[in-house]
Design an enzyme around this catalytic site. Structure first.
Site, PDB file in Angstrom:
ATOM      1  N   TYR A 157       9.715 -10.477 -41.934  1.00 57.24           N
ATOM      2  CA  TYR A 157       9.637 -11.383 -40.776  1.00 57.24           C
ATOM      3  C   TYR A 157       8.347 -11.096 -39.982  1.00 57.24           C
ATOM      4  O   TYR A 157       7.708 -12.000 -39.454  1.00 57.24           O
ATOM      5  CB  TYR A 157      10.877 -11.199 -39.901  1.00 57.24           C
ATOM      6  CG  TYR A 157      11.245 -12.409 -39.069  1.00 57.24           C
ATOM      7  CD1 TYR A 157      11.491 -13.642 -39.660  1.00 57.24           C
ATOM      8  CD2 TYR A 157      11.350 -12.306 -37.680  1.00 57.24           C
ATOM      9  CE1 TYR A 157      11.847 -14.741 -38.893  1.00 57.24           C
ATOM     10  CE2 TYR A 157      11.705 -13.400 -36.909  1.00 57.24           C
ATOM     11  CZ  TYR A 157      11.956 -14.612 -37.522  1.00 57.24           C
ATOM     12  OH  TYR A 157      12.291 -15.696 -36.758  1.00 57.24           O
ATOM     13  N   LYS A 164       8.666 -14.213 -31.843  1.00 55.33           N
ATOM     14  CA  LYS A 164       9.987 -14.463 -31.236  1.00 55.33           C
ATOM     15  C   LYS A 164      10.187 -13.578 -29.999  1.00 55.33           C
ATOM     16  O   LYS A 164      10.846 -13.987 -29.041  1.00 55.33           O
ATOM     17  CB  LYS A 164      11.107 -14.230 -32.254  1.00 55.33           C
ATOM     18  CG  LYS A 164      11.153 -15.264 -33.379  1.00 55.33           C
ATOM     19  CD  LYS A 164      11.269 -16.700 -32.883  1.00 55.33           C
ATOM     20  CE  LYS A 164      11.577 -17.685 -33.987  1.00 55.33           C
ATOM     21  NZ  LYS A 164      11.424 -19.088 -33.550  1.00 55.33           N
TER      22      LYS A 164
HETATM   23  P1  NAD Z   1      12.329 -26.100 -40.152  1.00 59.26           P
HETATM   24  O1  NAD Z   1      11.230 -25.865 -41.123  1.00 59.26           O
HETATM   25  O2  NAD Z   1      13.259 -27.197 -40.466  1.00 59.26           O
HETATM   26  O3  NAD Z   1      11.753 -26.312 -38.688  1.00 59.26           O
HETATM   27  C1  NAD Z   1      10.524 -25.740 -38.257  1.00 59.26           C
HETATM   28  C2  NAD Z   1       9.805 -26.852 -37.546  1.00 59.26           C
HETATM   29  O4  NAD Z   1       8.582 -26.390 -36.947  1.00 59.26           O
HETATM   30  C3  NAD Z   1       9.418 -27.990 -38.502  1.00 59.26           C
HETATM   31  O5  NAD Z   1       9.930 -29.208 -38.020  1.00 59.26           O
HETATM   32  C4  NAD Z   1       7.902 -27.999 -38.456  1.00 59.26           C
HETATM   33  O6  NAD Z   1       7.335 -29.269 -38.643  1.00 59.26           O
HETATM   34  C5  NAD Z   1       7.685 -27.483 -37.041  1.00 59.26           C
HETATM   35  N1  NAD Z   1       6.287 -27.095 -36.795  1.00 59.26           N
HETATM   36  C6  NAD Z   1       5.544 -26.155 -37.452  1.00 59.26           C
HETATM   37  N2  NAD Z   1       4.281 -26.162 -36.964  1.00 59.26           N
HETATM   38  C7  NAD Z   1       4.245 -27.123 -35.988  1.00 59.26           C
HETATM   39  C8  NAD Z   1       3.228 -27.617 -35.116  1.00 59.26           C
HETATM   40  N3  NAD Z   1       1.965 -27.127 -35.130  1.00 59.26           N
HETATM   41  N4  NAD Z   1       3.545 -28.605 -34.236  1.00 59.26           N
HETATM   42  C9  NAD Z   1       4.798 -29.119 -34.191  1.00 59.26           C
HETATM   43  N5  NAD Z   1       5.804 -28.695 -34.992  1.00 59.26           N
HETATM   44  C10 NAD Z   1       5.513 -27.708 -35.875  1.00 59.26           C
HETATM   45  O7  NAD Z   1      13.119 -24.709 -40.034  1.00 59.26           O
HETATM   46  P2  NAD Z   1      14.267 -24.243 -39.037  1.00 59.26           P
HETATM   47  O8  NAD Z   1      14.857 -23.058 -39.665  1.00 59.26           O
HETATM   48  O9  NAD Z   1      15.108 -25.389 -38.653  1.00 59.26           O
HETATM   49  O10 NAD Z   1      13.452 -23.721 -37.778  1.00 59.26           O
HETATM   50  C11 NAD Z   1      13.649 -24.213 -36.466  1.00 59.26           C
HETATM   51  C12 NAD Z   1      13.598 -23.071 -35.463  1.00 59.26           C
HETATM   52  O11 NAD Z   1      14.734 -22.236 -35.662  1.00 59.26           O
HETATM   53  C13 NAD Z   1      12.374 -22.171 -35.576  1.00 59.26           C
HETATM   54  O12 NAD Z   1      11.965 -21.771 -34.288  1.00 59.26           O
HETATM   55  C14 NAD Z   1      12.931 -20.987 -36.344  1.00 59.26           C
HETATM   56  O13 NAD Z   1      12.177 -19.813 -36.152  1.00 59.26           O
HETATM   57  C15 NAD Z   1      14.305 -20.896 -35.705  1.00 59.26           C
HETATM   58  N6  NAD Z   1      15.285 -20.091 -36.421  1.00 59.26           N
HETATM   59  C16 NAD Z   1      15.587 -20.353 -37.715  1.00 59.26           C
HETATM   60  C17 NAD Z   1      16.533 -19.578 -38.364  1.00 59.26           C
HETATM   61  C18 NAD Z   1      16.898 -19.830 -39.808  1.00 59.26           C
HETATM   62  O14 NAD Z   1      17.459 -18.934 -40.444  1.00 59.26           O
HETATM   63  N7  NAD Z   1      16.625 -20.992 -40.358  1.00 59.26           N
HETATM   64  C19 NAD Z   1      17.187 -18.530 -37.688  1.00 59.26           C
HETATM   65  C20 NAD Z   1      16.860 -18.303 -36.355  1.00 59.26           C
HETATM   66  C21 NAD Z   1      15.912 -19.093 -35.731  1.00 59.26           C
END
Ligand code: NAD
Length: 273
Positions: A157, A164
């Site tokens: 990570y 984060k």
């Molecule tokens: P995801 O890939 O579906 O979403 C990530 C999003 O970030 C995408 O829509 C992408 O287009 C956007 N993004 C990246 N660069 C960008 C930019 N320059 N401008 C605008 N948008 C941008 O994946 P996800 O897992 O749904 O992630 C969403 C959030 O949840 C993130 O903050 C991620 O760190 C967090 N998260 C995810 C998990 C997991 O296990 N999936 C766990 C905890 C937290």
């Protein structure tokens, strides 16, 4: 009447059908909110199709590294929602793969800046855009998606953990600034979910399995679980809750490092009264 009837919500970060942001937008829509989405330009057509079920949701292209995009997005949201906004969800993160894998020691200045710009600074910039619209609405709720790699070393990570940590700290400072305007700011810390972004993280398969075998809830976390929790933080009943990081992880965080699988893992739900 839904829990969010009459509320106007902007949800960022929908990329595809697996995105956590989509689960949140669906939960908001189901509870009666009007929903607008932001996404990056290259996904706008796909996201517009997904948004068709959210009764018709505005879809705005917004690259959060560009101040002009953010300003335009909030101008469009203001126009669509009569100058008011009740809820903002930040569900955006990005880091280069080479800055997540291997030794953290090797992260470059460029990789650090990129990850923290997209994944943490963008929350501050978006909160600034949301403030006048939320003030006009009489207050609001801002939420940012985070992961426990912010304070627990999670190999694979790396730079995202630092981003984060910055995001969660920004949540607290924003909560302090915006509280007098009736605006709350919280971080939603999700357990692992197999989204496109998550599946490139080394070790995520193991984390997904462990959630099912070790957590007291004995089941995976879904985007809709996060969406349902986001509803709790969007409703006025949570108006005294701000500056917190809350865990939507089936109870994984409370377990000691090296905890064994739950003794009731693998048993059918019917045998778990
Ligand atoms: P995801 O890939 O579906 O979403 C990530 C999003 O970030 C995408 O829509 C992408 O287009 C956007 N993004 C990246 N660069 C960008 C930019 N320059 N401008 C605008 N948008 C941008 O994946 P996800 O897992 O749904 O992630 C969403 C959030 O949840 C993130 O903050 C991620 O760190 C967090 N998260 C995810 C998990 C997991 O296990 N999936 C766990 C905890 C937290």
């Amino acid at each position: 009447m839904g829990l969010l009837t009459g509320k106007r919500a902007l949800v960022s970060g929908v990329a595809n059908s697996k995105s956590i942001a989509l689960g949140i937008a669906q939960a908001f829509h189901e509870q009666g909110a009007r929903v607008a989405l932001t996404c990056i330009q290259s996904t706008q057509r796909r996201v517009a199709k997904l948004a068709a079920d959210l009764g018709p949701a505005l879809v705005i292209a917004c690259d959060v590294t560009k101040d002009d995009d953010i300003a335009r997005a909030f101008a469009e949201v203001g126009e669509a929602f009569d100058g008011k906004l009740d809820v903002l969800v930040h569900s955006i993160a990005y880091a280069r793969l080479e800055d997540m894998n291997g030794e953290f020691l090797n992260v470059t200045r460029e990789g650090w800046n990129l990850a923290l710009d997209v994944s943490a600074y963008s929350l501050v910039a978006m909160a600034r855009g949301a403030r006048p619209l939320m003030k006009a609405a009489g207050g609001g709720s801002i939420m940012a998606l985070t992961y426990m790699g912010s304070d627990r070393v999670t190999p694979g990570y790396n730079i995202m953990g630092v981003a984060k940590a910055a995001l969660e700290c920004a949540v607290r400072y924003l909560a302090y600034d915006l509280g007098p305007d009736g605006i709350r700011v919280n971080a939603l810390s999700s357990g692992p979910i197999p989204t496109v972004s998550a599946m490139v993280v080394e070790g995520v398969e193991e984390a997904l399995k462990t959630t099912v075998t070790h957590s007291p809830m004995l089941r995976p976390i879904t985007p809709r679980d996060v969406g349902n929790a986001a509803v709790l933080y969007a409703v006025d009943l949570s108006r005294a809750m701000t500056g917190a990081t809350v865990y939507i992880d089936g109870g994984m965080r409370m377990l000691a490092a090296g905890a064994r699988p739950h003794p009731r893992a693998g048993k059918p739900a019917a045998e778990r009264p």
